[in-house]
Design a protein around this motif. Structure first.
Motif, PDB file in Angstrom:
ATOM      1  N   VAL A 177       0.935  -1.099   0.018  1.00  0.00           N
ATOM      2  CA  VAL A 177       0.059  -0.076  -0.129  1.00  0.00           C
ATOM      3  C   VAL A 177       0.840   1.115  -0.008  1.00  0.00           C
ATOM      4  O   VAL A 177       0.948   2.249  -0.872  1.00  0.00           O
ATOM      5  N   LEU A 178       1.825   1.249   0.918  1.00  0.00           N
ATOM      6  CA  LEU A 178       2.651   2.526   0.922  1.00  0.00           C
ATOM      7  C   LEU A 178       3.410   2.952  -0.224  1.00  0.00           C
ATOM      8  O   LEU A 178       3.765   3.854  -0.708  1.00  0.00           O
ATOM      9  N   GLY A 179       3.965   1.474  -0.611  1.00  0.00           N
ATOM     10  CA  GLY A 179       4.850   1.664  -1.988  1.00  0.00           C
ATOM     11  C   GLY A 179       4.183   2.153  -3.206  1.00  0.00           C
ATOM     12  O   GLY A 179       4.650   2.831  -4.086  1.00  0.00           O
ATOM     13  N   LEU A 202      -2.788  -2.838 -11.985  1.00  0.00           N
ATOM     14  CA  LEU A 202      -2.714  -4.071 -10.856  1.00  0.00           C
ATOM     15  C   LEU A 202      -1.839  -5.003 -11.208  1.00  0.00           C
ATOM     16  O   LEU A 202      -1.162  -5.607 -10.005  1.00  0.00           O
ATOM     17  N   PRO A 203      -1.458  -5.309 -12.379  1.00  0.00           N
ATOM     18  CA  PRO A 203      -0.419  -6.545 -12.503  1.00  0.00           C
ATOM     19  C   PRO A 203       0.997  -6.217 -11.967  1.00  0.00           C
ATOM     20  O   PRO A 203       1.576  -6.871 -10.993  1.00  0.00           O
ATOM     21  N   GLY A 204       1.183  -4.942 -11.789  1.00  0.00           N
ATOM     22  CA  GLY A 204       2.342  -4.233 -11.268  1.00  0.00           C
ATOM     23  C   GLY A 204       2.533  -4.566  -9.806  1.00  0.00           C
ATOM     24  O   GLY A 204       3.343  -4.970  -9.190  1.00  0.00           O
ATOM     25  N   ILE A 205       1.317  -4.152  -9.184  1.00  0.00           N
ATOM     26  CA  ILE A 205       0.887  -4.205  -7.887  1.00  0.00           C
ATOM     27  C   ILE A 205       0.959  -5.694  -7.366  1.00  0.00           C
ATOM     28  O   ILE A 205       1.777  -5.969  -6.337  1.00  0.00           O
ATOM     29  N   VAL A 206       0.452  -6.355  -8.117  1.00  0.00           N
ATOM     30  CA  VAL A 206       0.545  -8.094  -7.496  1.00  0.00           C
ATOM     31  C   VAL A 206       1.859  -8.608  -7.588  1.00  0.00           C
ATOM     32  O   VAL A 206       2.369  -9.343  -6.775  1.00  0.00           O
ATOM     33  N   SER A 207       2.672  -8.174  -8.670  1.00  0.00           N
ATOM     34  CA  SER A 207       4.069  -8.589  -8.848  1.00  0.00           C
ATOM     35  C   SER A 207       4.751  -8.089  -7.601  1.00  0.00           C
ATOM     36  O   SER A 207       5.542  -8.725  -7.067  1.00  0.00           O
ATOM     37  N   ALA A 208       4.580  -6.676  -7.137  1.00  0.00           N
ATOM     38  CA  ALA A 208       5.515  -6.169  -6.096  1.00  0.00           C
ATOM     39  C   ALA A 208       4.912  -6.834  -5.071  1.00  0.00           C
ATOM     40  O   ALA A 208       5.818  -7.044  -3.904  1.00  0.00           O
ATOM     41  N   ALA A 209       3.710  -7.264  -4.799  1.00  0.00           N
ATOM     42  CA  ALA A 209       3.351  -7.974  -3.511  1.00  0.00           C
ATOM     43  C   ALA A 209       3.898  -9.269  -3.205  1.00  0.00           C
ATOM     44  O   ALA A 209       4.559  -9.697  -2.254  1.00  0.00           O
TER      45      ALA A 209
END
Lengths: 304, 275
Positions: free
Chosen positions: B89-91, B199-206
């Motif tokens: 979330v923060l990132g 979203l795909p980038g956020i999922v990868s990041a997670a």
């Protein structure tokens, strides 16, 4: 799963956007920034400053474990005088491991980018998958693989190719462990930058020079340079600060790195905090200086 | 062409691929050892293969047998989940600010995000330990579960920012312009166009955060106090002899992760293809 490729992609220069991204001005930016930046300031910047003040503290004579605020650069002198062999080993081992990782990673990244075809996704999974077995377990597995009664050491011993008779407990095992542990961090950025390169340019280079090596040196390698740069940093920095490989694969004395020194000053030596802090800062300064020189020589401004 | 010439040609043509496959084998070798040694019928230490005892399934039958191993695994999973959630979330917020907004101190912000990644883990661990011991304990925060979480959020944060930033930068701004042309408000454009694309980038990041957190040892070892994560459990028990159950758990996690990644790939490509 392409997360690591993203790292490579972005540390090695921004992905080509179709058009410049529109940016907005205003207070919203500060709201978005606030929580993350605050976290980094409180738990990264402040601790570093604190560690720096600790590195200058002096001991209370007669009270083990107590220090007072001081400007005592003597800690740095102790750190360098007592630990210069550790520093030398850290930089040397990390440098060797980075070079070996580059030699192993480049063909793999190249094959993934240009030769793999439909197997690309599978190869990508194969590069990342070992991460999920704890790295401590994998390092211990290397101890088993390289042990004296293992097949590698036995074969080399049978051929009398192993002076000393051991692989574990030597610097060779430590460098092998470092190379192994950080190899994916070299593969993924190189792959990310090769994937963006146009294979036709390499073909054209091949037509012009007709020599594989010349084509590689003058066309392929320069095109992948941002990835090579990011990969070397992502390999060298953690390798230079590592102590787990030296602990699990190396010997008691002659293969210890700076990380081992910092760890033992922190946890096993009474009054070790100031020395440990000074060691940490010297390590960081040495790495930053090397990285700075390296980036200035080979780097692009896109790195940040 | 003689056979040997043909062979040489065949090898030259596939040389890079052959080397690549050898490197992959090298990457998998220790994983294979971890698997094999999970069947070791050892007496004292699982470091050496016991040639006398026949391979056993005992360690697979009760992987949580050794004292402490279950708690260590649960701690790792808990830390990983919380650290991933907060860091993602923060990132993501930070990445949006750095890519989509102009503000004073943007360069400083980029550097603040980059430097933790360029700092050796041992320095991060050492500095966090000093501040936890010399400052935060006075407000009641002692070394343990939450100090591990705080440290993991800190080092995952930069990787999240970098991952999401890369995705944001590669977006085609024309898609959002098109949405606005079609009378979508700023909220509608964001939630129905921008966010799904990022979203795909956020999922990868997670995923990246979770695997970094789950596998971290050096920083954890500095800030964990008496708490034990799975890597710390393995490291600490190394001197006494690691129970083969650790191999069982390590290898099972590897299989689960690979299956999840493959499932993610399949779902991802299915969702992409009809559109």
């Amino acid at each position: 799963m392409s997360a690591l490729a993203h790292i490579g992609g972005s540390t090695s220069g921004s992905a080509p956007a179709a058009q410049p991204t529109p940016t907005k001005r205003g207070k919203v930016a500060y709201l978005l920034l606030l929580p993350g930046v605050l976290w980094l300031i409180v738990f990264f910047v402040v601790p570093l400053v604190q560690l720096f003040t600790v590195s200058l503290q002096s001991k209370f004579p007669g009270y083990p474990g107590y220090y007072y605020r001081d400007v005592n650069f003597g800690n740095y002198l102790t750190a360098v005088v007592d630990y210069w062999p550790h520093f030398a080993r850290s930089l040397l081992y990390a440098g060797l491991a980075t070079l070996l990782a580059f030699i192993l990673a480049y063909p793999l990244a190249y094959a993934m980018a240009f030769k793999a075809g439909k197997w690309r996704g599978v190869m990508m999974i194969c590069v990342i998958a070992p991460f999920f077995t704890s790295f401590i377990l994998r390092t211990i597995a290397w101890r088993q693989i390289l042990s004296d009664d293992g097949w590698i050491a036995s074969a080399l011993n049978a051929l009398h190719l192993l002076p000393g008779g051991h692989i574990t407990e030597t610097w060779v095992a430590v460098v092998a462990g470092l190379t192994y542990n950080f190899l994916p961090f070299m593969v993924l950025p190189i792959y990310a930058s090769l994937e963006r390169a146009d294979p036709k340019i390499i073909e054209a280079g091949g037509d012009l020079y007709a020599n594989g090596l010349t084509t590689f040196r003058t066309v392929t390698l320069p095109m992948s340079m941002p990835g090579v740069l990011a990969g070397t940093l992502l390999t060298f920095i953690p390798a230079a600060g590592d102590y787990v490989n030296a602990e699990l694969l190396g010997s008691d004395i002659s293969t210890k790195m700076v990380g081992n020194g910092i760890e033992s000053q922190f946890f096993r030596v009474v009054d070790g905090y100031p020395t440990a802090a000074a060691l940490s800062f010297t390590l960081m300064a040495a790495i930053l200086a090397l990285v700075f020189l390296y980036v200035r020589k080979y780097g692009t401004e896109e790195l940040l | 062409m003689s056979t040997s010439q043909r062979l040489r040609f065949w090898i030259a043509n596939r040389f890079v691929m052959i080397v690549a496959i050898l490197v992959l084998v090298y990457l998998f070798l220790p994983v294979a050892y971890t698997f094999v040694f999970s069947f070791n019928n050892y007496k004292k230490s699982n470091i050496q293969w016991n040639p006398e005892g026949s391979p056993t399934l005992d360690h697979w039958k009760n992987p949580f047998g050794p004292p402490g191993i279950k708690d260590a695994l649960l701690t790792s999973l808990g830390v990983g989940a919380i650290a991933t959630l907060v860091a993602t979330v923060l990132g993501t917020l930070l990445a949006f600010a750095l890519v989509r907004h102009d503000f004073r101190g943007k360069g400083a912000g980029n550097i603040l995000v980059f430097v933790p990644m360029a700092t050796p883990e041992i320095v991060l661990g050492a500095s966090l330990l000093t501040i936890f011991v010399q400052g935060f304990n006075q407000v009641g925060l002692t070394l343990g579960f939450w100090t591990i979480v705080i440290a993991h959020i800190m080092f995952c944060l930069s990787f999240v920012v970098v991952t999401v930033k890369a995705r944001l930068q590669s977006l085609d701004p024309r898609l959002e312009e098109a949405a606005q042309d079609l009378y979508a408000g700023p909220g509608g454009t964001f939630w129905r166009v921008t966010f799904p694309l990022v979203l795909p980038g956020i999922v990868s990041a997670a995923l990246l955060s979770f695997s970094l957190s789950f596998d971290d040892f050096i920083i954890t070892n500095f800030v964990s106090g008496d708490a034990t994560t799975f890597p710390k459990f393995v490291y600490v028990s190394y001197l006494r002899g690691i129970p083969a159950e650790a191999n069982v758990i390590g290898f099972s996690l590897f299989v689960i992760a690979v299956l999840l990644v493959i499932a993610g790939q399949v779902v991802g490509s299915r969702r992409r293809s009809p559109a």
